[in-house]
Design a protein around this motif. Structure first.
Motif, short mmCIF file in Angstrom:
data_model
loop_
_atom_site.label_atom_id
_atom_site.label_comp_id
_atom_site.label_asym_id
_atom_site.label_seq_id
_atom_site.Cartn_x
_atom_site.Cartn_y
_atom_site.Cartn_z
N ARG A 273 0.34 -1.38 0.05
CA ARG A 273 -0.19 0.05 -0.01
C ARG A 273 0.63 1.53 -0.19
NH1 ARG A 273 -4.45 -1.94 4.46
NH2 ARG A 273 -5.01 -3.64 3.28
N GLU A 275 0.93 4.13 1.53
CA GLU A 275 1.14 4.73 2.34
C GLU A 275 0.97 6.06 2.48
OE1 GLU A 275 -1.40 3.52 4.72
OE2 GLU A 275 -1.41 1.13 4.98
N PHE A 283 4.73 -0.41 12.51
CA PHE A 283 3.57 -0.40 12.36
C PHE A 283 2.42 0.36 10.91
CE2 PHE A 283 -0.97 2.05 13.19
CZ PHE A 283 -1.19 0.37 13.84
N ARG A 284 3.07 0.91 9.96
CA ARG A 284 1.91 1.35 9.05
C ARG A 284 3.35 1.59 8.10
NH1 ARG A 284 -2.41 2.70 7.90
NH2 ARG A 284 -2.96 3.30 9.92
N THR A 285 3.45 0.23 7.05
CA THR A 285 4.81 0.55 5.86
C THR A 285 4.05 -0.07 4.76
OG1 THR A 285 4.54 -2.11 6.44
CG2 THR A 285 6.41 -1.00 7.65
N PHE A 288 4.34 -5.20 4.13
CA PHE A 288 3.41 -5.85 4.82
C PHE A 288 3.54 -7.26 4.12
CE2 PHE A 288 -0.57 -5.14 4.84
CZ PHE A 288 -0.66 -2.93 3.82
N GLN A 290 0.82 -9.64 5.58
CA GLN A 290 -0.66 -10.60 5.93
C GLN A 290 -1.19 -11.59 6.17
OE1 GLN A 290 -3.24 -8.05 3.06
NE2 GLN A 290 -4.16 -6.74 4.68
N ILE A 356 -4.23 -4.42 15.19
CA ILE A 356 -2.86 -5.58 14.89
C ILE A 356 -4.37 -6.52 13.99
CG2 ILE A 356 -1.26 -5.56 16.63
CD1 ILE A 356 -2.88 -7.15 18.18
N GLU A 357 -5.58 -7.18 14.36
CA GLU A 357 -6.06 -7.85 13.12
C GLU A 357 -7.24 -6.95 13.08
OE1 GLU A 357 -5.71 -11.84 14.47
OE2 GLU A 357 -7.82 -12.46 12.64
N GLY A 358 -8.64 -7.66 11.87
CA GLY A 358 -9.51 -7.05 11.64
C GLY A 358 -10.07 -8.18 11.82
N HIS A 360 -14.00 -9.21 9.77
CA HIS A 360 -15.47 -8.29 8.97
C HIS A 360 -16.49 -9.55 9.14
CE1 HIS A 360 -10.90 -6.66 8.20
NE2 HIS A 360 -11.79 -6.18 9.08
N ALA A 397 -8.04 -10.50 9.20
CA ALA A 397 -6.93 -9.75 8.44
C ALA A 397 -5.84 -9.71 10.12
CB ALA A 397 -7.21 -8.89 7.32
N GLY A 399 -2.59 -8.63 10.80
CA GLY A 399 -0.49 -7.92 10.37
C GLY A 399 0.60 -8.91 11.11
N ARG A 402 2.76 -6.16 11.49
CA ARG A 402 2.13 -5.13 12.80
C ARG A 402 2.52 -6.26 13.55
NH1 ARG A 402 -2.79 -1.56 11.53
NH2 ARG A 402 -1.53 -0.79 9.67
P1 ATP Z 1 -5.26 0.71 8.93
O1 ATP Z 1 -6.66 0.90 9.30
O2 ATP Z 1 -4.06 0.98 10.96
O3 ATP Z 1 -4.57 1.16 7.61
P2 ATP Z 1 -6.44 -1.25 7.33
O4 ATP Z 1 -8.34 -1.00 8.65
O5 ATP Z 1 -6.42 -0.67 6.56
O6 ATP Z 1 -5.16 -0.73 8.64
P3 ATP Z 1 -6.61 -4.26 7.02
O7 ATP Z 1 -6.80 -3.98 5.23
O8 ATP Z 1 -8.14 -4.82 7.70
O9 ATP Z 1 -6.50 -3.40 7.47
O10 ATP Z 1 -5.86 -5.03 6.72
C1 ATP Z 1 -5.89 -6.19 8.09
C2 ATP Z 1 -4.00 -6.16 8.52
O11 ATP Z 1 -3.53 -5.83 7.94
C3 ATP Z 1 -4.89 -4.91 9.62
O12 ATP Z 1 -5.10 -5.12 10.73
C4 ATP Z 1 -2.80 -4.53 9.98
O13 ATP Z 1 -2.49 -5.64 11.11
C5 ATP Z 1 -2.19 -5.15 8.96
N1 ATP Z 1 -1.40 -3.60 8.27
C6 ATP Z 1 -2.48 -3.16 7.43
N2 ATP Z 1 -2.33 -1.87 6.37
C7 ATP Z 1 -0.78 -2.34 6.70
C8 ATP Z 1 0.44 -0.97 6.98
N3 ATP Z 1 0.25 -0.46 6.44
N4 ATP Z 1 1.26 -2.16 7.87
C9 ATP Z 1 2.01 -2.74 8.54
N5 ATP Z 1 -0.05 -3.85 8.29
C10 ATP Z 1 -0.46 -3.60 7.68
#
Ligand code: ATP
Length: 528
Positions: A273, A275, A283-285, A288, A290, A356-358, A360, A397, A399, A402
């Motif tokens: 992504r 980002e 944390f946000r790279t 990454f 998944q 750390i995890e969603g 859904h 989902a 990370g 993460r």
């Molecule tokens: P965020 O709101 O933190 O951007 P997201 O809701 O977009 O995350 P999901 O698409 O649900 O995240 O992705 C599932 C998991 O993937 C997240 O819980 C996280 O652990 C990991 N993840 C998502 N984006 C990143 C990122 N840019 N860098 C590292 N891990 C990520």
């Protein structure tokens, strides 16, 4: 220079340990680094693999979940069907002077209370002035001179509500900040511009006012080209999530593995992504890993599976040593267009709680869209009703990278033992990169030879490390710092009775074990 806060200092210590001991390096460091990308060193790659292995085992040992490894590059239509081409974007603003770029919601998330109140008060006064008919007295270039456009604008009703609530003592919290960003500025870019033009919002980097552009959407997918010709017709994307590889393979997996709904498909893999804000280490790279699982079930059973998965995933993080008080489950108030229910498992990082995890409930949205876009049926046959239906999906989902960072942060501790400081990484033994250190007490009397032989034997079944340099106390400390759960010491008694001491990292207690029993003793305590 501004002093760093204790939580920033803690994060800095963790990042520094990660680099010094070979867990994580900055990508392309000798060229100055590449923002948002990190490399896992010898210890990091072991720990990351252990984390993924723990997840993989938890998923596939159930019997109702199959594994998959889909390719990163997929047909571009996949991302049209999933909605990523249209919706996977963040509203961004740029600073014209220093070229910094910000997500609009982050701008408001980090703004001081005083500034936020200033903006709300200004909007409120402008509204009041307009209501009193004094708008005509405002100057042409007044930022709010266009307010009458908003005559029937419901957002201004909420400004009044928010202003009154603040006057009544309401605290500005994260939700209110989100609301302000979304309702006022993301929904109305021209209003944002007017507030910027009035000098109320400064660039957080260079501090200049009136330099931020209007918000515009910025797609987070990395685009590239397939084949030799670089034109729009050959554009494809690096996947921003692993889930779509699972959806498009749903029938392939079901038929080849002879599973029946309800069942799940799990996959671990890289996602990309672009980002904007990549701070906070891993944390946000931008690249990454998944660990995602899609559980296919019949509509009607989805709510119950959502609850089951929420609990299962919570328990998994707990089983690897995450303490209850550092985790929380946060249900989403605003649901994504495809979701019926959603929530995040969050961990308390040094900078605060973060997902750390969603989990859904994606309903039948994805399979339905892929049927529409591909023209292929992804329906299954219901043996009871003899009808066809499109399954619902409950997604977990997580990370991997993460999660890796969460375990590093959770494990890191500084303590004083017998008047000496030690840094210890309290990692679950299954996650620890090195499981055991083998140490001769002194470098003579045949102890090194015995220790080397034991280490060589252990190395066949677990990651071990031989160390004979320096005082034994220092060698223990070096192992504590990288989370090695056990240290075996060969001493003079070993030469007599063939027993060794095994020291446990956290309690530092030592037990005496027969040399022939060491492997079994350790294996029982390392395996999950
Ligand atoms: P965020 O709101 O933190 O951007 P997201 O809701 O977009 O995350 P999901 O698409 O649900 O995240 O992705 C599932 C998991 O993937 C997240 O819980 C996280 O652990 C990991 N993840 C998502 N984006 C990143 C990122 N840019 N860098 C590292 N891990 C990520």
């Amino acid at each position: 220079m501004a002093q760093s806060t204790p939580s920033q200092q803690l994060l800095e210590k963790i990042v520094s340990l990660a680099k010094r001991r070979g867990f994580v390096f900055q990508s392309s460091e000798i060229y100055g680094g590449l923002n948002g990308c990190w490399d896992y060193g010898p210890l990091g790659v072991e720990m990351l693999r252990n984390l993924k292995e723990a997840w993989w085992r938890a998923m596939t040992k159930r019997g109702d979940i199959e594994g998959l490894d889909a390719s990163i590059l997929m047909h571009p239509r996949v991302w049209e069907a999933s909605g990523h081409v249209q919706n996977f974007s963040d509203p961004m603003v740029d600073c014209r002077e220093c070229k910094s770029r910000y997500r609009v919601d982050h701008l408001f998330a980090e703004m001081s209370e005083k500034k936020l109140k200033g903006i709300i008060n200004t909007l409120y006064s402008a509204l009041e002035a307009w209501e009193k008919g004094t708008i005509s007295s405002l100057q042409e270039d007044d930022p709010f001179s266009l307010l009458p456009d908003y005559e029937v604008n419901p957002y201004f009703v909420s400004i009044v509500v928010i202003k009154n609530a603040l006057d009544g003592g309401l605290k500005i919290d994260d939700d209110l900040r989100d609301q302000l960003a979304a309702n006022f500025f993301i929904a109305q870019p021209d209003l944002f511009t007017r507030v910027v033009e009035s000098g109320l919002i400064a660039c957080p980097n260079c501090g200049r006012t009136k330099t931020l552009t209007a918000p515009r959407n910025f797609n987070l997918m990395f685009e590239t080209y397939i084949g030799p010709v670089k034109d729009a017709a050959n554009a494809i994307y690096l996947r921003p999530e692993t889930a779509q590889g699972i959806f498009v393979n749903f029938l392939n997996v079901m038929q080849s593995s002879r599973q029946k709904v309800p069942f799940g498909i799990c996959q671990i893999g890289k996602s990309f992504r672009n980002e904007i804000n990549t701070k906070n280490f891993l944390f946000r790279t931008r690249e990454f890993e998944q660990m995602e699982m899609q559980f296919f079930c019949k509509a009607g059973s989805d709510d119950s599976y959502f609850e089951q998965w929420r609990e299962t995933r919570w328990n998994w993080w707990r089983s690897l040593g995450m303490p209850e008080n550092k985790l929380r489950f946060r249900p989403h108030e605003k649901l994504a267009h495809y979701a019926k229910a959603a929530g995040d498992i969050e961990f308390e990082f040094p900078f605060g709680f973060g997902e750390i995890e969603g989990i859904h409930n994606r309903t039948d949205f994805d399979l339905t869209r892929h049927q529409e876009f591909s023209g292929k049926s992804l329906q299954v046959h219901d043996e009871e009703t003899k009808e066809k239906y499109t399954p619902y999906v409950v997604e977990t989902a997580a990370g991997a990278s993460r999660g890796f960072m969460a375990f590093l942060c959770n494990g890191y501790e500084e303590e004083t033992v017998n008047g000496e400081q030690r840094v210890v990484l309290r990692l679950h033994p299954f996650l620890a990169p090195v499981k055991v250190a083998v140490l001769p007490l002194v470098n003579k009397d045949g102890m090194p030879e015995l220790a080397q032989k034991l280490e060589h034997d252990l190395r066949q079944s677990m990651k071990s490390f031989y160390d004979d340099s320096g005082a034994v106390g220092r060698r223990y400390r070096r192992m504590d710092e990288i989370g090695t759960p056990f240290a075996v010491t060969i001493d003079s008694d070993t030469l007599q009775d063939h027993t060794v001491t095994i020291r446990e990292r956290d309690s530092m207690q030592q037990v005496r074990v027969a040399m022939g029993q060491v492997k079994q003793y350790l294996s029982e305590r390392i395996l999950m």
